[in-house]
Design an enzyme around this catalytic site. Sequence first.
Site, PDB file in Angstrom:
ATOM      1  N   HIS A 170       0.831  -1.225   0.000  1.00  0.00           N
ATOM      2  CA  HIS A 170       0.000   0.000   0.000  1.00  0.00           C
ATOM      3  C   HIS A 170       0.864   1.272   0.000  1.00  0.00           C
ATOM      4  O   HIS A 170       0.435   2.301   0.535  1.00  0.00           O
ATOM      5  CB  HIS A 170      -0.938   0.040   1.218  1.00  0.00           C
ATOM      6  CG  HIS A 170      -1.642  -1.250   1.499  1.00  0.00           C
ATOM      7  ND1 HIS A 170      -2.849  -1.591   0.926  1.00  0.00           N
ATOM      8  CD2 HIS A 170      -1.286  -2.314   2.274  1.00  0.00           C
ATOM      9  CE1 HIS A 170      -3.223  -2.787   1.354  1.00  0.00           C
ATOM     10  NE2 HIS A 170      -2.290  -3.258   2.164  1.00  0.00           N
ATOM     11  N   SER A 193      14.311  20.269 -16.010  1.00  0.00           N
ATOM     12  CA  SER A 193      13.086  20.967 -16.384  1.00  0.00           C
ATOM     13  C   SER A 193      13.483  22.254 -17.086  1.00  0.00           C
ATOM     14  O   SER A 193      14.514  22.854 -16.773  1.00  0.00           O
ATOM     15  CB  SER A 193      12.283  21.274 -15.120  1.00  0.00           C
ATOM     16  OG  SER A 193      11.491  22.411 -15.318  1.00  0.00           O
ATOM     17  N   LYS A 205      15.567  20.406 -11.039  1.00  0.00           N
ATOM     18  CA  LYS A 205      14.936  19.131 -11.351  1.00  0.00           C
ATOM     19  C   LYS A 205      15.807  18.166 -12.141  1.00  0.00           C
ATOM     20  O   LYS A 205      16.555  18.561 -13.024  1.00  0.00           O
ATOM     21  CB  LYS A 205      13.655  19.394 -12.163  1.00  0.00           C
ATOM     22  CG  LYS A 205      12.614  20.168 -11.362  1.00  0.00           C
ATOM     23  CD  LYS A 205      11.616  19.239 -10.760  1.00  0.00           C
ATOM     24  CE  LYS A 205      10.687  18.782 -11.811  1.00  0.00           C
ATOM     25  NZ  LYS A 205       9.324  18.718 -11.403  1.00  0.00           N
ATOM     26  N   GLU A 260       9.587   7.288 -16.987  1.00  0.00           N
ATOM     27  CA  GLU A 260       8.203   7.724 -17.229  1.00  0.00           C
ATOM     28  C   GLU A 260       7.726   7.331 -18.625  1.00  0.00           C
ATOM     29  O   GLU A 260       6.584   6.907 -18.816  1.00  0.00           O
ATOM     30  CB  GLU A 260       8.090   9.239 -17.058  1.00  0.00           C
ATOM     31  CG  GLU A 260       8.281   9.681 -15.615  1.00  0.00           C
ATOM     32  CD  GLU A 260       8.364  11.197 -15.509  1.00  0.00           C
ATOM     33  OE1 GLU A 260       7.436  11.797 -14.975  1.00  0.00           O
ATOM     34  OE2 GLU A 260       9.353  11.768 -15.983  1.00  0.00           O
TER      35      GLU A 260
END
Length: 449
Positions: A146, A267, A273, A280
């Site tokens: 979880h 980024s 970043k 992804e």
Amino acid sequence: MSQDDLVSNYTVSIQYDKRLYKQDIAGSVAHVKMLGRQGIIANTDAQAIISGLEDIQTEIESGVFVWQPKLEDIHMNIEARLHEKIGEVAGKLHTARSRNDQVATDVSMYLKLATKDVLNSIRGLQKALVLKAEDNIDVIMPGYTHVQRAQPVLFAHHMLAYYEMLERDADRFQFTYDQADVMHLGSGAIAGTPYPIDRAVTKEELGFRKISSNSMDSVSNRDFLLDFHSASAICGMHMSRLAEDLVLWSSTEFGFIRIADEYTTGSSMMPQKRNPDFAEIARGKTGRVYGNLLSLLTTMKGLPLTYNRDLQEDKEPLFDTIDTLLPTLNVMGQMISTVELLPDQMRKAAEDSGSLATDIADYLVMKGVPFRKAHGIVSCMSAYCESQRVQLHDLPLEKYLEFSEVFESDVLDISIDSSIAARDIPGGTAPKRVQQALSDAKMALGLKA
Ligand code: ARG
């Protein structure tokens, strides 16, 4: 494009099915050899056709072949060119054959090669996982359920979980290969052919394991493609889960790993970043692999037997899945090989939590407390720790005794190391079990003599 062009291009597939040229030519050569051998056409004609086809292959591979959309597909493009080169005799190539059994044969040959490539890439990724596990055999991290810290595990155990998933993928692709390893040629358009062909000869020549048993099934069978798509969808799902683990672990919140620079991008706006773009994209590409499975299932579902032109729509999803899955497996392998672990952070996360709660309950059980009762006691302790903002392992023995007098001083010896070592059953995370699993995996991958 004019309206007329749009209409005349509607049924054209050459822009993508030219990928089948090698299989198409190999299929034709084998067929013609057999026709010659059986005396269905003259051997001299067979020879003329074979050398014409070989020249065409050279033309295609050197880039001089002129593809003609008006000839629709790969089969007609090659046959028409053969006619230009050797004249009338080219017409004998298609004796005892239809494009229906021809295309099914081409696609299954193509699929066999692609499946081998996928299997190689799966092995490559498995090697990367196993070597990363071996290099970091002592690293402990929290295992999650979880997305909550659950119990400490070895990082190697986590890597080997993906090894197992990929083992099952390999089995599925091997099954796919076997399903594709059946020769359809000789089924004709639907009912077989009246010529005395010898399918066994063609089968040997093309390296198929067996010939199909029913011509009607054969010309409309695309199950082997569906097997490939479904194996790919499951494998893609595995890649996506691995990618998701990498994305989470590389976040500041987890801080367990550092993905190599080549697999991250900055980024355009936020200078701090390092986005895990490759992971992804791998996760994202799984969507199109699922889509391709659904696409072919949907194409097939309403088709009466036997061949229907809808089946031409089998090719683009197939090529797309191959072109998606192979680089995904390869990129994941490279990413795993170059990922850097931050073992201190991982260990801290495993310690800095209630992840020893189960071990404390198990301790009580060993001393004769029924598990449900032990679970209740440790739940109360966990709630107490949370309210006091302390960890279970920070509590002194007196505190333990307030919750149960069964506790003795050895309860304080419970640690993440003892927790891991205790899980000493087949499939468990105890170091010696993981070592064994690792050496079995290395053996299976040929990484060990
Ligand atoms: N381009 C077609 C396909 O991919 C080849 C088979 C055509 N057969 C036919 N009966 N029109 O399915």
